[in-house]
Motif scaffolding. Structure first.
Motif, PDB file in Angstrom:
ATOM      1  N   UNK A  49       0.828  -1.204   0.000  1.00 48.68           N
ATOM      2  CA  UNK A  49       0.000   0.000   0.000  1.00 48.68           C
ATOM      3  C   UNK A  49       0.860   1.250   0.000  1.00 48.68           C
ATOM      4  N   UNK A  50       0.361   2.297  -0.614  1.00 51.84           N
ATOM      5  CA  UNK A  50       1.032   3.592  -0.551  1.00 51.84           C
ATOM      6  C   UNK A  50       0.975   4.121   0.878  1.00 51.84           C
ATOM      7  N   UNK A  51       1.959   4.905   1.301  1.00 47.24           N
ATOM      8  CA  UNK A  51       1.930   5.471   2.653  1.00 47.24           C
ATOM      9  C   UNK A  51       0.785   6.472   2.810  1.00 47.24           C
ATOM     10  N   UNK A  52       0.370   6.761   4.045  1.00 41.54           N
ATOM     11  CA  UNK A  52      -0.851   7.544   4.247  1.00 41.54           C
ATOM     12  C   UNK A  52      -0.746   9.021   3.897  1.00 41.54           C
ATOM     13  N   UNK A  53       0.444   9.625   3.974  1.00 41.43           N
ATOM     14  CA  UNK A  53       0.528  11.083   3.939  1.00 41.43           C
ATOM     15  C   UNK A  53       0.102  11.703   2.611  1.00 41.43           C
ATOM     16  N   UNK A  54       0.071  10.926   1.535  1.00 41.11           N
ATOM     17  CA  UNK A  54      -0.322  11.484   0.245  1.00 41.11           C
ATOM     18  C   UNK A  54      -1.803  11.431  -0.037  1.00 41.11           C
ATOM     19  N   UNK A  55      -2.590  10.870   0.886  1.00 36.61           N
ATOM     20  CA  UNK A  55      -4.008  10.615   0.608  1.00 36.61           C
ATOM     21  C   UNK A  55      -4.923  11.671   1.213  1.00 36.61           C
ATOM     22  N   UNK A  56      -5.883  12.112   0.407  1.00 36.62           N
ATOM     23  CA  UNK A  56      -6.904  13.079   0.824  1.00 36.62           C
ATOM     24  C   UNK A  56      -8.289  12.522   0.540  1.00 36.62           C
ATOM     25  N   UNK A  57      -9.165  12.592   1.527  1.00 43.98           N
ATOM     26  CA  UNK A  57     -10.601  12.446   1.257  1.00 43.98           C
ATOM     27  C   UNK A  57     -11.021  13.761   0.617  1.00 43.98           C
ATOM     28  N   UNK A  58     -11.308  13.722  -0.677  1.00 43.08           N
ATOM     29  CA  UNK A  58     -11.475  14.959  -1.435  1.00 43.08           C
ATOM     30  C   UNK A  58     -12.917  15.427  -1.548  1.00 43.08           C
ATOM     31  N   UNK A  59     -13.862  14.477  -1.659  1.00 40.30           N
ATOM     32  CA  UNK A  59     -15.247  14.878  -1.899  1.00 40.30           C
ATOM     33  C   UNK A  59     -16.192  13.751  -1.508  1.00 40.30           C
ATOM     34  N   UNK A  60     -17.326  14.128  -0.901  1.00 34.15           N
ATOM     35  CA  UNK A  60     -18.410  13.191  -0.622  1.00 34.15           C
ATOM     36  C   UNK A  60     -19.614  13.614  -1.448  1.00 34.15           C
ATOM     37  N   UNK A  61     -20.245  12.656  -2.108  1.00 32.52           N
ATOM     38  CA  UNK A  61     -21.385  12.949  -2.992  1.00 32.52           C
ATOM     39  C   UNK A  61     -22.693  12.557  -2.306  1.00 32.52           C
ATOM     40  N   UNK A  62     -23.728  13.341  -2.600  1.00 30.62           N
ATOM     41  CA  UNK A  62     -25.040  13.091  -1.996  1.00 30.62           C
ATOM     42  C   UNK A  62     -26.078  12.654  -3.027  1.00 30.62           C
ATOM     43  N   UNK A  63     -25.794  12.878  -4.301  1.00 28.73           N
ATOM     44  CA  UNK A  63     -26.710  12.484  -5.365  1.00 28.73           C
ATOM     45  C   UNK A  63     -26.023  11.466  -6.267  1.00 28.73           C
ATOM     46  N   UNK A  64     -26.787  10.519  -6.789  1.00 30.23           N
ATOM     47  CA  UNK A  64     -26.219   9.382  -7.503  1.00 30.23           C
ATOM     48  C   UNK A  64     -25.351   9.767  -8.697  1.00 30.23           C
ATOM     49  N   UNK A  65     -25.694  10.828  -9.414  1.00 32.02           N
ATOM     50  CA  UNK A  65     -24.946  11.197 -10.612  1.00 32.02           C
ATOM     51  C   UNK A  65     -23.998  12.375 -10.386  1.00 32.02           C
ATOM     52  N   UNK A  66     -23.861  12.805  -9.145  1.00 30.96           N
ATOM     53  CA  UNK A  66     -23.027  13.974  -8.861  1.00 30.96           C
ATOM     54  C   UNK A  66     -21.569  13.754  -9.263  1.00 30.96           C
ATOM     55  N   UNK A  67     -21.092  12.527  -9.149  1.00 31.59           N
ATOM     56  CA  UNK A  67     -19.695  12.226  -9.450  1.00 31.59           C
ATOM     57  C   UNK A  67     -19.351  12.495 -10.921  1.00 31.59           C
ATOM     58  N   UNK A  68     -20.353  12.428 -11.791  1.00 33.74           N
ATOM     59  CA  UNK A  68     -20.089  12.622 -13.220  1.00 33.74           C
ATOM     60  C   UNK A  68     -19.566  14.023 -13.529  1.00 33.74           C
ATOM     61  N   UNK A  69     -19.926  14.984 -12.707  1.00 33.11           N
ATOM     62  CA  UNK A  69     -19.518  16.373 -12.944  1.00 33.11           C
ATOM     63  C   UNK A  69     -18.378  16.809 -12.020  1.00 33.11           C
ATOM     64  N   UNK A  70     -17.846  15.862 -11.274  1.00 33.15           N
ATOM     65  CA  UNK A  70     -16.807  16.191 -10.294  1.00 33.15           C
ATOM     66  C   UNK A  70     -15.466  16.448 -10.969  1.00 33.15           C
ATOM     67  N   UNK A  71     -14.827  17.548 -10.586  1.00 30.42           N
ATOM     68  CA  UNK A  71     -13.462  17.854 -11.019  1.00 30.42           C
ATOM     69  C   UNK A  71     -12.601  18.003  -9.772  1.00 30.42           C
ATOM     70  N   UNK A  72     -11.603  17.159  -9.602  1.00 30.45           N
ATOM     71  CA  UNK A  72     -10.805  17.208  -8.382  1.00 30.45           C
ATOM     72  C   UNK A  72      -9.982  18.482  -8.275  1.00 30.45           C
ATOM     73  N   UNK A  73      -9.792  18.940  -7.058  1.00 32.56           N
ATOM     74  CA  UNK A  73      -8.912  20.067  -6.801  1.00 32.56           C
ATOM     75  C   UNK A  73      -7.476  19.566  -6.880  1.00 32.56           C
ATOM     76  N   UNK A  74      -6.683  20.134  -7.777  1.00 31.67           N
ATOM     77  CA  UNK A  74      -5.298  19.724  -7.975  1.00 31.67           C
ATOM     78  C   UNK A  74      -4.389  20.927  -7.847  1.00 31.67           C
ATOM     79  N   UNK A  75      -3.430  20.909  -6.918  1.00 35.34           N
ATOM     80  CA  UNK A  75      -3.236  19.904  -5.870  1.00 35.34           C
ATOM     81  C   UNK A  75      -4.209  20.104  -4.728  1.00 35.34           C
TER      82      UNK A  75
END
Length: 291
Positions: free
Chosen positions: A260-286
């Motif tokens: 497994x990758x070490x923990x420090x690089x991991x972010x919980x970035x987004x939680x979705x509340x609607x079934x299709x919400x993920x389709x329009x999601x654009x991650x914040x980078x970085x």
């Protein structure tokens, strides 16, 4: 599933105690928080270890004068993992002058600097973010074979050598979809009826000399994202061809994938509340621009 909580906006003065007042009615609260997980043994309360849930619960219990109050989180992030969009709920007797704006103001005065309440809502009914969400997105950050700015070094995994991003993308495409992800979970089958999960997206991108892995799915098993990230780095380092992802999936055996990758690089970035919400999601980078 739609989020049915409602926003409120009023004054932000601290509540004054009133020993003679009757017990106020209970309200269910929904908070969104962000944190730098570097100093914590994860989200979940642990004996004799500092955790994000423990720090938040202590302040919430004091604020609502409710020593038995329970705080629930949407994701039990591991030690050293960060969050931009952790979801929290609790139910407490709530005075009429305790508004969401006031709660955010007071808790952010009391919490340590590496935990921040972003938003607060009152829910009209029962709500638990662990079960009432429609999916989650995680971002993993890698510095491939290079030194990084010390101001954000604790938010990335610095690998010893450069990585082949095209091979990582090819393997990620094979891992996307609905599969049995036992080979990537730390404890396959632990507290689970099934190890089959639906991975909507597994993207690998490059920016400013860093590599970002974005995983979006319906749900994730324990350490599954870190398992996926570690395996994609294994592929990018040339230790296996991209097509090996098919073999590892079919094996349903954690020992067949990389560490497994070490923990420090991991972010919980987004939680979705609607079934299709993920389709329009654009991650914040970085992602650490918000930390």
């Amino acid at each position: 599933m739609a989020n049915t909580c409602t926003d409120h906006h009023n004054d932000d003065a601290e509540p004054a105690p009133d020993a003679t007042a009757p017990t106020p009615p209970e309200q269910t609260w929904h908070l969104t928080i962000a944190y730098d997980g570097s100093a914590y043994a994860g989200w979940q309360v642990q004996t004799k270890q500092k955790t994000v849930q423990g720090e938040l619960r202590t302040r919430v219990r004091l604020l609502f004068r409710s020593p038995e109050l329970k705080v629930y989180g949407g994701s039990r992030t591991d030690a050293g993992v960060h969050a931009l969009d952790q979801q929290v709920s609790f139910t407490a007797p709530t005075p009429p002058d305790m508004t969401p704006d006031k709660l955010v103001y007071v808790l952010n005065r009391w919490l340590p600097d590496d935990i921040m309440v972003l938003r607060a809502r009152i829910c009209p009914g029962a709500f638990n973010p662990r079960y009432d969400n429609a999916g989650k997105a995680y971002t993993y950050c890698i510095a491939p074979g290079r030194r990084v700015n010390p101001l954000f070094a604790r938010f990335v995994w610095r690998t010893p050598r450069p990585l082949a991003v095209p091979a990582m993308r090819e393997a990620a495409a094979l891992l996307t979809g609905e599969h049995d992800f036992s080979s990537f979970a730390a404890n396959p089958g632990y507290e689970l009826e099934s190890s089959v999960r639906k991975l909507y997206r597994l993207d690998v991108s490059e920016q400013h000399g860093l590599i970002f892995i974005n995983a979006v799915g319906e749900s994730f098993m324990y350490k599954m994202v870190r398992g996926l990230a570690g395996y994609l780095v294994h592929i990018g380092a040339g230790h296996a061809p991209a097509a090996d992802a098919t073999r590892v999936l079919a094996a349903r055996d954690r020992s067949q994938a990389a560490d497994s990758a070490p923990p420090q690089g991991l972010f919980l970035a987004k939680v979705f509340w609607n079934d299709d919400e993920w389709r329009h999601y654009e991650p914040l980078i970085p992602p650490f621009t918000l930390i």
